[in-house]
Design a protein around this motif. Structure first.
Motif, PDB file in Angstrom:
ATOM      1  N   LEU A  53     107.651  42.977  -7.155  1.00 52.04           N
ATOM      2  CA  LEU A  53     106.374  43.094  -7.859  1.00 52.04           C
ATOM      3  C   LEU A  53     105.274  42.340  -7.120  1.00 52.04           C
ATOM      4  O   LEU A  53     104.126  42.812  -7.035  1.00 52.04           O
ATOM      5  CB  LEU A  53     106.522  42.555  -9.286  1.00 52.04           C
ATOM      6  CG  LEU A  53     107.440  43.348 -10.221  1.00 52.04           C
ATOM      7  CD1 LEU A  53     107.608  42.616 -11.550  1.00 52.04           C
ATOM      8  CD2 LEU A  53     106.891  44.756 -10.447  1.00 52.04           C
ATOM      9  N   PHE A  54     105.612  41.179  -6.595  1.00 50.96           N
ATOM     10  CA  PHE A  54     104.643  40.380  -5.840  1.00 50.96           C
ATOM     11  C   PHE A  54     104.158  41.134  -4.605  1.00 50.96           C
ATOM     12  O   PHE A  54     102.942  41.187  -4.326  1.00 50.96           O
ATOM     13  CB  PHE A  54     105.285  39.046  -5.439  1.00 50.96           C
ATOM     14  CG  PHE A  54     104.506  38.262  -4.423  1.00 50.96           C
ATOM     15  CD1 PHE A  54     103.223  37.800  -4.707  1.00 50.96           C
ATOM     16  CD2 PHE A  54     105.053  37.966  -3.187  1.00 50.96           C
ATOM     17  CE1 PHE A  54     102.505  37.075  -3.769  1.00 50.96           C
ATOM     18  CE2 PHE A  54     104.340  37.241  -2.244  1.00 50.96           C
ATOM     19  CZ  PHE A  54     103.067  36.790  -2.536  1.00 50.96           C
ATOM     20  N   MET A  55     105.061  41.726  -3.853  1.00 52.67           N
ATOM     21  CA  MET A  55     104.674  42.448  -2.643  1.00 52.67           C
ATOM     22  C   MET A  55     103.787  43.646  -2.964  1.00 52.67           C
ATOM     23  O   MET A  55     102.798  43.904  -2.274  1.00 52.67           O
ATOM     24  CB  MET A  55     105.917  42.877  -1.866  1.00 52.67           C
ATOM     25  CG  MET A  55     106.621  41.726  -1.161  1.00 52.67           C
ATOM     26  SD  MET A  55     107.966  42.243  -0.080  1.00 52.67           S
ATOM     27  CE  MET A  55     109.215  42.684  -1.292  1.00 52.67           C
ATOM     28  N   ILE A  77      99.879  36.054 -11.313  1.00 51.97           N
ATOM     29  CA  ILE A  77     101.016  36.017 -12.236  1.00 51.97           C
ATOM     30  C   ILE A  77     102.311  36.365 -11.505  1.00 51.97           C
ATOM     31  O   ILE A  77     103.365  35.753 -11.742  1.00 51.97           O
ATOM     32  CB  ILE A  77     100.781  36.961 -13.430  1.00 51.97           C
ATOM     33  CG1 ILE A  77      99.642  36.436 -14.309  1.00 51.97           C
ATOM     34  CG2 ILE A  77     102.057  37.119 -14.266  1.00 51.97           C
ATOM     35  CD1 ILE A  77      99.174  37.409 -15.369  1.00 51.97           C
ATOM     36  N   ALA A  78     102.229  37.342 -10.588  1.00 47.49           N
ATOM     37  CA  ALA A  78     103.414  37.714  -9.811  1.00 47.49           C
ATOM     38  C   ALA A  78     103.907  36.542  -8.967  1.00 47.49           C
ATOM     39  O   ALA A  78     105.117  36.329  -8.839  1.00 47.49           O
ATOM     40  CB  ALA A  78     103.100  38.918  -8.925  1.00 47.49           C
ATOM     41  N   THR A  79     102.976  35.754  -8.414  1.00 45.50           N
ATOM     42  CA  THR A  79     103.405  34.599  -7.615  1.00 45.50           C
ATOM     43  C   THR A  79     104.050  33.531  -8.484  1.00 45.50           C
ATOM     44  O   THR A  79     104.957  32.820  -8.041  1.00 45.50           O
ATOM     45  CB  THR A  79     102.224  33.973  -6.850  1.00 45.50           C
ATOM     46  OG1 THR A  79     101.279  33.405  -7.767  1.00 45.50           O
ATOM     47  CG2 THR A  79     101.536  34.979  -5.953  1.00 45.50           C
ATOM     48  N   THR A  80     103.573  33.388  -9.731  1.00 45.55           N
ATOM     49  CA  THR A  80     104.146  32.360 -10.594  1.00 45.55           C
ATOM     50  C   THR A  80     105.555  32.720 -11.052  1.00 45.55           C
ATOM     51  O   THR A  80     106.424  31.851 -11.159  1.00 45.55           O
ATOM     52  CB  THR A  80     103.261  32.101 -11.824  1.00 45.55           C
ATOM     53  OG1 THR A  80     103.250  33.246 -12.673  1.00 45.55           O
ATOM     54  CG2 THR A  80     101.852  31.768 -11.425  1.00 45.55           C
ATOM     55  N   THR A  81     105.780  34.008 -11.327  1.00 47.44           N
ATOM     56  CA  THR A  81     107.105  34.411 -11.783  1.00 47.44           C
ATOM     57  C   THR A  81     108.125  34.357 -10.642  1.00 47.44           C
ATOM     58  O   THR A  81     109.245  33.860 -10.825  1.00 47.44           O
ATOM     59  CB  THR A  81     107.072  35.826 -12.390  1.00 47.44           C
ATOM     60  OG1 THR A  81     106.375  36.708 -11.505  1.00 47.44           O
ATOM     61  CG2 THR A  81     106.379  35.827 -13.736  1.00 47.44           C
ATOM     62  N   VAL A  82     107.743  34.854  -9.469  1.00 46.80           N
ATOM     63  CA  VAL A  82     108.683  34.782  -8.344  1.00 46.80           C
ATOM     64  C   VAL A  82     108.876  33.329  -7.933  1.00 46.80           C
ATOM     65  O   VAL A  82     109.975  32.935  -7.509  1.00 46.80           O
ATOM     66  CB  VAL A  82     108.192  35.633  -7.149  1.00 46.80           C
ATOM     67  CG1 VAL A  82     107.000  35.010  -6.431  1.00 46.80           C
ATOM     68  CG2 VAL A  82     109.339  35.838  -6.143  1.00 46.80           C
ATOM     69  N   GLY A  83     107.841  32.507  -8.094  1.00 45.18           N
ATOM     70  CA  GLY A  83     107.978  31.088  -7.791  1.00 45.18           C
ATOM     71  C   GLY A  83     108.976  30.401  -8.701  1.00 45.18           C
ATOM     72  O   GLY A  83     109.760  29.553  -8.271  1.00 45.18           O
ATOM     73  N   THR A  84     108.968  30.775  -9.973  1.00 44.04           N
ATOM     74  CA  THR A  84     109.906  30.190 -10.938  1.00 44.04           C
ATOM     75  C   THR A  84     111.346  30.520 -10.591  1.00 44.04           C
ATOM     76  O   THR A  84     112.203  29.625 -10.483  1.00 44.04           O
ATOM     77  CB  THR A  84     109.588  30.701 -12.357  1.00 44.04           C
ATOM     78  OG1 THR A  84     108.300  30.235 -12.747  1.00 44.04           O
ATOM     79  CG2 THR A  84     110.629  30.214 -13.357  1.00 44.04           C
TER      80      THR A  84
END
Length: 250
Positions: A53-55, A77-84
């Motif tokens: 999703l981030f890409m 938001i995509a960066t925060t979820t993949v970061g988690t």
């Protein structure tokens, strides 16, 4: 000059920007945990889903000809979820621990900022208008979001401050940065990235406080409900308050 030479592809840094950023980082924690834990998909599968999703979001963001608030905040938001999920995978599944994960991610973040500066001569957000600068911007943000998750977990768990204690610590640090912004000669670019990084662990501990069990100091709220409420608050901020792109050189 044309529009792209005048305006950045990222928003002006205002109070609303920081409010949405904190809401988004909190959503990243509850949303990431909802997929990896509540859905029992695990950290690796969760990371793969959110990385995809981030890409996609980054490609859409970079392809856009000008700043679009919805596209921008969707990518955040995509960066925060993949970061988690990525931080949890590194810290727990790989067994390097919170301290090891924090150290590794801090090194990657500093390397990203260094390469960005050496390549383009500035890491100021108002210069983010070309595809190359945007790539550096989003890679740096992804590392900062992942670092923030690991740092938040380390503060709450390993350091023993708990979720509320961690939130107070990071809140005080952000207040100090805000004070330095108005009352010191410290580079505003340095202060921006310091604040951007610290809003992530603040969101991480607040997110954990919302959805972790009562026995661990959380409120044990539904991750799905908490994520939905946070998403609605973000949407309200985007649609109610005006969003302007940052002007280069400001």
């Amino acid at each position: 000059m044309n529009q792209q030479e005048i305006f950045s592809k990222v928003p002006e840094v205002t109070l609303v920007f920081w409010i949405i950023k904190i809401l988004a980082t909190t959503l990243g924690e509850t949303g990431g945990d909802a997929v990896s834990m509540s859905m029992n998909l695990g950290y690796l599968v969760g990371t793969a889903i959110f990385a995809a999703l981030f890409m996609v979001a980054v490609i859409i963001q970079i392809s856009a000809k000008k700043f679009h608030p919805i596209i921008y905040w969707t990518t955040i938001i995509a960066t925060t979820t993949v970061g988690t999920t990525l931080a949890d995978f590194a810290d727990r599944s790989l067994g390097i621990g919170y301290a090891g994960g924090t150290t590794l991610l801090f090194t990657l973040l500093m390397a990203s900022l260094f390469l960005w500066y050496r390549t383009l001569g500035s890491v100021a957000v108002d210069t983010v208008s070309s595809p190359k600068s945007e790539m550096f911007y989003w890679i740096t943000i992804m590392f900062s979001q992942t670092l923030g998750t690991a740092l938040g977990d380390w503060t709450a768990d390993t350091a023993g401050l708990g979720y509320v204690g961690g939130a107070i610590v990071f809140g005080i640090m952000l207040a100090m940065i805000a004070g330095a912004y108005y009352r010191s000669n410290i580079s505003h670019t340095v202060l921006f990235w310091a604040a951007f990084i610290l809003t992530r662990p603040l969101g991480a501990v607040v997110g954990d406080f919302l959805d972790k069990p009562l026995s661990k100091g959380g409120l044990e709220l539904s991750r799905y409900s908490a994520s939905a409420v946070l998403l609605l608050l973000i949407a309200a901020c985007i649609f109610i308050f005006p969003h302007k792109p940052a002007k280069q050189g400001h």
